[in-house]
Design a protein around this motif. Structure first.
Motif, PDB file in Angstrom:
ATOM      1  N   UNK A 253      21.877 -41.422  65.716  1.00  0.00           N
ATOM      2  CA  UNK A 253      21.041 -42.490  65.209  1.00  0.00           C
ATOM      3  C   UNK A 253      21.921 -43.529  64.519  1.00  0.00           C
ATOM      4  N   UNK A 254      21.321 -44.617  64.096  1.00  0.00           N
ATOM      5  CA  UNK A 254      22.093 -45.725  63.525  1.00  0.00           C
ATOM      6  C   UNK A 254      22.810 -45.366  62.238  1.00  0.00           C
ATOM      7  N   UNK A 255      22.247 -44.492  61.434  1.00  0.00           N
ATOM      8  CA  UNK A 255      22.804 -44.214  60.126  1.00  0.00           C
ATOM      9  C   UNK A 255      23.928 -43.180  60.154  1.00  0.00           C
ATOM     10  N   UNK A 256      24.025 -42.419  61.208  1.00  0.00           N
ATOM     11  CA  UNK A 256      25.052 -41.388  61.287  1.00  0.00           C
ATOM     12  C   UNK A 256      26.403 -42.014  61.595  1.00  0.00           C
ATOM     13  N   UNK A 257      27.406 -41.584  60.887  1.00  0.00           N
ATOM     14  CA  UNK A 257      28.734 -42.139  61.132  1.00  0.00           C
ATOM     15  C   UNK A 257      29.768 -41.044  61.374  1.00  0.00           C
TER      16      UNK A 257
ATOM     17  N   UNK B 259      28.197 -46.300  71.126  1.00  0.00           N
ATOM     18  CA  UNK B 259      27.021 -45.928  70.340  1.00  0.00           C
ATOM     19  C   UNK B 259      26.430 -47.055  69.505  1.00  0.00           C
ATOM     20  N   UNK B 260      27.215 -47.884  68.814  1.00  0.00           N
ATOM     21  CA  UNK B 260      26.575 -48.938  68.013  1.00  0.00           C
ATOM     22  C   UNK B 260      25.655 -49.848  68.846  1.00  0.00           C
ATOM     23  N   UNK B 261      26.074 -50.164  70.072  1.00  0.00           N
ATOM     24  CA  UNK B 261      25.237 -51.009  70.923  1.00  0.00           C
ATOM     25  C   UNK B 261      24.062 -50.240  71.513  1.00  0.00           C
ATOM     26  N   UNK B 262      24.260 -48.980  71.858  1.00  0.00           N
ATOM     27  CA  UNK B 262      23.197 -48.187  72.467  1.00  0.00           C
ATOM     28  C   UNK B 262      22.100 -47.812  71.474  1.00  0.00           C
ATOM     29  N   UNK B 263      22.480 -47.548  70.236  1.00  0.00           N
ATOM     30  CA  UNK B 263      21.510 -47.069  69.263  1.00  0.00           C
ATOM     31  C   UNK B 263      20.636 -48.177  68.689  1.00  0.00           C
ATOM     32  N   UNK B 264      20.883 -49.409  69.088  1.00  0.00           N
ATOM     33  CA  UNK B 264      19.982 -50.501  68.723  1.00  0.00           C
ATOM     34  C   UNK B 264      18.600 -50.245  69.353  1.00  0.00           C
ATOM     35  N   UNK B 265      18.599 -49.615  70.526  1.00  0.00           N
ATOM     36  CA  UNK B 265      17.379 -49.432  71.290  1.00  0.00           C
ATOM     37  C   UNK B 265      16.664 -48.112  71.005  1.00  0.00           C
ATOM     38  N   UNK B 266      17.292 -47.199  70.286  1.00  0.00           N
ATOM     39  CA  UNK B 266      16.617 -45.939  70.017  1.00  0.00           C
ATOM     40  C   UNK B 266      17.571 -44.882  69.510  1.00  0.00           C
ATOM     41  N   UNK B 267      17.175 -43.639  69.688  1.00  0.00           N
ATOM     42  CA  UNK B 267      17.941 -42.487  69.229  1.00  0.00           C
ATOM     43  C   UNK B 267      18.383 -41.679  70.437  1.00  0.00           C
ATOM     44  N   UNK B 268      19.204 -40.675  70.180  1.00  0.00           N
ATOM     45  CA  UNK B 268      19.633 -39.815  71.282  1.00  0.00           C
ATOM     46  C   UNK B 268      20.207 -38.523  70.765  1.00  0.00           C
ATOM     47  N   UNK B 269      20.584 -37.663  71.698  1.00  0.00           N
ATOM     48  CA  UNK B 269      21.211 -36.397  71.380  1.00  0.00           C
ATOM     49  C   UNK B 269      22.366 -36.174  72.334  1.00  0.00           C
ATOM     50  N   UNK B 270      23.388 -35.524  71.810  1.00  0.00           N
ATOM     51  CA  UNK B 270      24.533 -35.156  72.625  1.00  0.00           C
ATOM     52  C   UNK B 270      24.800 -33.688  72.425  1.00  0.00           C
TER      53      UNK B 270
END
Length: 61
Positions: free
Chosen positions: A9-13, A50-61
Motif C-alpha cells: 500500500x502507499x504508506x508501507x516503505x 510500486x509508487x506509480x502502481x499503488x496510486x490506483x490501489x493496493x496489492x499483495x506479493x
C-alpha cells in the motif's frame, strides 16, 4: 511451501525483504541460479514501480 505475503500500500516503505523472499521461493522450487537471479531482478523492478502502481490501489506479493 507458502511464502510470506506482503501487503502493498502507499504508506508501507519496508520493501527490502521482497527480493530475498523471491529468491527463497526460487530456491525452494528448484530454479537454477540464472532463473533465481531473474526472479530476484523482477522483484526488484516491481519495487521500483510500486509508487506509480499503488496510486490506483493496493496489492499483495
Amino acid at each position: 511451501m507458502r511464502s510470506d505475503i506482503y501487503e502493498l500500500d502507499r504508506l508501507s516503505s519496508d520493501y527490502r525483504a521482497i527480493p530475498a523472499e523471491a529468491e527463497k521461493v526460487a530456491v525452494y522450487n528448484g530454479l537454477d541460479k540464472k532463473s533465481t537471479l531473474r526472479l530476484r531482478l523482477l522483484a526488484e523492478e516491481m519495487i521500483c514501480m510500486l509508487p506509480q502502481l499503488l496510486i490506483y490501489g493496493k496489492g499483495r506479493f
